[in-house]
Design a protein around this motif. Structure first.
Motif, short mmCIF file in Angstrom:
data_model
loop_
_atom_site.label_atom_id
_atom_site.label_comp_id
_atom_site.label_asym_id
_atom_site.label_seq_id
_atom_site.Cartn_x
_atom_site.Cartn_y
_atom_site.Cartn_z
N GLU A 139 -2.55 -1.15 -6.03
CA GLU A 139 -3.49 -0.85 -7.04
C GLU A 139 -3.35 -1.58 -8.35
O GLU A 139 -4.50 -2.02 -9.12
CB GLU A 139 -2.49 0.75 -7.82
CG GLU A 139 -3.18 1.26 -8.98
CD GLU A 139 -2.50 2.18 -9.77
OE1 GLU A 139 -3.17 2.83 -10.57
OE2 GLU A 139 -1.24 1.90 -10.07
N ILE A 186 -6.16 3.34 -1.91
CA ILE A 186 -5.31 2.72 -3.08
C ILE A 186 -4.44 3.67 -3.91
O ILE A 186 -4.91 4.42 -4.71
CB ILE A 186 -5.92 1.95 -4.23
CG1 ILE A 186 -7.12 0.66 -2.93
CG2 ILE A 186 -5.33 0.80 -5.09
CD1 ILE A 186 -6.48 -0.24 -2.22
N THR A 197 -11.27 -6.02 -3.50
CA THR A 197 -12.28 -4.93 -3.91
C THR A 197 -12.05 -3.97 -2.59
O THR A 197 -12.35 -4.53 -1.49
CB THR A 197 -13.56 -5.34 -4.09
OG1 THR A 197 -13.61 -6.09 -5.37
CG2 THR A 197 -14.44 -4.15 -4.39
N PRO A 198 -11.85 -2.96 -2.63
CA PRO A 198 -11.89 -2.01 -1.75
C PRO A 198 -13.32 -1.69 -0.95
O PRO A 198 -14.16 -1.90 -1.80
CB PRO A 198 -11.00 -0.59 -1.94
CG PRO A 198 -10.46 -0.95 -3.42
CD PRO A 198 -11.20 -2.05 -4.05
N VAL A 258 -5.82 -4.58 -7.34
CA VAL A 258 -7.27 -4.13 -7.35
C VAL A 258 -7.67 -4.12 -8.98
O VAL A 258 -8.73 -4.55 -9.31
CB VAL A 258 -7.60 -2.60 -6.77
CG1 VAL A 258 -8.76 -2.24 -7.11
CG2 VAL A 258 -7.42 -2.63 -5.36
N ARG A 259 -6.82 -3.70 -9.77
CA ARG A 259 -6.88 -3.61 -11.27
C ARG A 259 -7.01 -5.00 -11.50
O ARG A 259 -8.03 -5.31 -12.81
CB ARG A 259 -5.84 -2.95 -11.94
CG ARG A 259 -6.11 -2.55 -13.43
CD ARG A 259 -5.00 -1.62 -14.02
NE ARG A 259 -3.77 -2.42 -14.01
CZ ARG A 259 -2.74 -1.97 -13.18
NH1 ARG A 259 -2.75 -0.76 -12.48
NH2 ARG A 259 -1.60 -2.37 -13.28
N TYR A 314 0.93 -1.15 0.06
CA TYR A 314 -0.10 -0.03 -0.02
C TYR A 314 0.89 0.97 0.11
O TYR A 314 0.18 2.33 -0.05
CB TYR A 314 -0.96 -0.05 1.19
CG TYR A 314 -0.16 -0.15 2.61
CD1 TYR A 314 0.36 0.94 3.15
CD2 TYR A 314 0.08 -1.22 3.17
CE1 TYR A 314 1.16 0.89 4.29
CE2 TYR A 314 0.63 -1.60 4.39
CZ TYR A 314 1.41 -0.16 5.10
OH TYR A 314 1.91 -0.71 6.14
#
Length: 375
Positions: free
Chosen positions: A201, A194, A210-211, A204-205, A20
């Motif tokens: 990042e 993120i 998932t945040p 997540v992409r 992070y």
């Protein structure tokens, strides 16, 4: 007349890069400690020559992981700073530390070196969350490090990361219970964001996690504020909670838009109407030191409009708010759109008396409010 000054010392090295993290941190197998101590001392002397009439009120060792520094190097920097500037009798010296056992074993030596405040990156109290966050310590190690820190110095703070995937109001309430049981007078709670360029990042992409949604994030923020305030640690800044008198003097210097000097790779500074920035990459920083006797990559006069906006951005984060008239007089420019301020007051997002401040609900919308009111 003297002006208060804060000193920031950046140690850029880490054992690993957390997924992070978007700070200026670097993993290096070998670090030539003597060379780095000498470089930081020379960079320090350069800044001291430019700020002879200032009184040093705080020193902050940040990173990276400054608890990887040898205590002897920390002592040398503190001693040199005390020789180069007048120092406040209650000089605050903070060092950020990771909870790994090898680093925690240094806490007593760091206290002997002159550190009187430790800030620990505990982040969470359970192994599953720590593993997700890429931390190198486990929960038990973190709690033992906290005990070691409390035995070494009187003032200890620790960081927690909130709003992890899977957090609920009930589960995070239990995290707050644990945090408040540990006997510190300062706790920083940061919602997971993120950041571009981080490993999170990319994850997540790729859909690896998932945040949490914004609504739950807001509810967790409100829960945190309520619980911490009820326990006697109200927020003095959006993410920082402390008992009265235990606030970070160093960070208040930033948020109140005071002067500070920054040394070490990537360090920023703001002193005497100038803004400064050091080379970010450690190798480039050392090359600049050898070439110029300082690590500067940029030094320029503060633009009045830019400075007024920065002072607004920083000051509005504080629960005490900021004196808009004083900022405008200091920089000679208008800082806020009065009509926009009045509209947001009517909506219950801002309070305006002698100082402009966010309401509790307004803190949830800080960035959007700044975009509305800043000129």
């Amino acid at each position: 007349m003297t002006t208060s000054l804060a000193l920031y010392v950046h140690w850029p090295f880490c054992v690993n890069k957390c997924p992070y993290c978007d700070f200026n941190s670097h993993v290096r197998v070998n670090v030539e400690q003597d060379a780095w101590r000498d470089a930081l001392l020379a960079d320090l002397a350069h800044e001291a020559r430019l700020t002879p009439d200032f009184t040093l009120t705080s020193i902050f060792f940040g990173g990276g992981t400054p608890s990887l520094m040898p205590p002897e190097s920390v002592a040398a920097i503190i001693e040199s700073a005390a020789e180069l500037w007048r120092t406040d009798p209650e000089l605050e010296v903070t060092l950020e530390a990771n909870p790994q056992s090898a680093e925690a074993a240094k806490f007593a030596a760091l206290a002997s070196a002159g550190v009187n405040r430790l800030s620990l990156g505990l982040q969470r109290f359970d192994d599953a969350s720590l593993k997700f966050l890429g931390r190198m310590h486990d929960a038990g190690e973190g709690l033992r490090a906290l005990e070691a820190a409390q035995a070494a110095v009187d003032r200890v703070s620790f960081d927690l990361i909130t709003a992890l995937p899977g957090d609920t109001l009930e589960s995070f309430d239990a995290v707050l219970d644990r945090a408040l049981s540990l006997g510190t007078d300062h706790i920083s709670l940061y919602q997971l964001t993120i950041e571009p360029g981080t490993r999170f990042e990319t994850m997540v992409r790729k859909g690896e996690f998932t945040p949490i949604d914004e609504e739950l994030g807001a509810e967790l923020f409100e829960l945190t504020t309520e619980r911490m305030t009820a326990a006697g640690l109200p927020p003095y800044e959006i993410s920082n909670h402390a008992r009265p008198g235990q606030e970070s003097r160093h960070n208040l210097q930033y948020w109140r838009y005071g002067d500070y000097v920054g040394i070490g790779p990537g360090a920023h500074g703001r002193r005497g109407g100038m803004r400064t920035m050091r080379h970010r990459k450690p190798e480039n920083f050392l090359s600049a030191m050898a070439r110029n006797g300082n690590g500067l990559v940029e030094e320029a006069a503060l633009d009045p409009r830019e400075a007024a906006r920065e002072a607004l951005v920083m000051g509005l984060r504080l629960s005490e708010g900021l004196d808009v008239n004083a900022i405008e007089q200091r920089f000679g420019v208008a800082a806020v759109d009065r009509d926009a301020v009045a509209l947001l007051q009517d909506k219950g997002l801002l309070e305006r008396g002698d100082r402009l401040r966010l309401t509790q609900h307004g803190r949830l919308l800080n960035d959007a409010i700044l975009a509305e009111i800043a000129l």
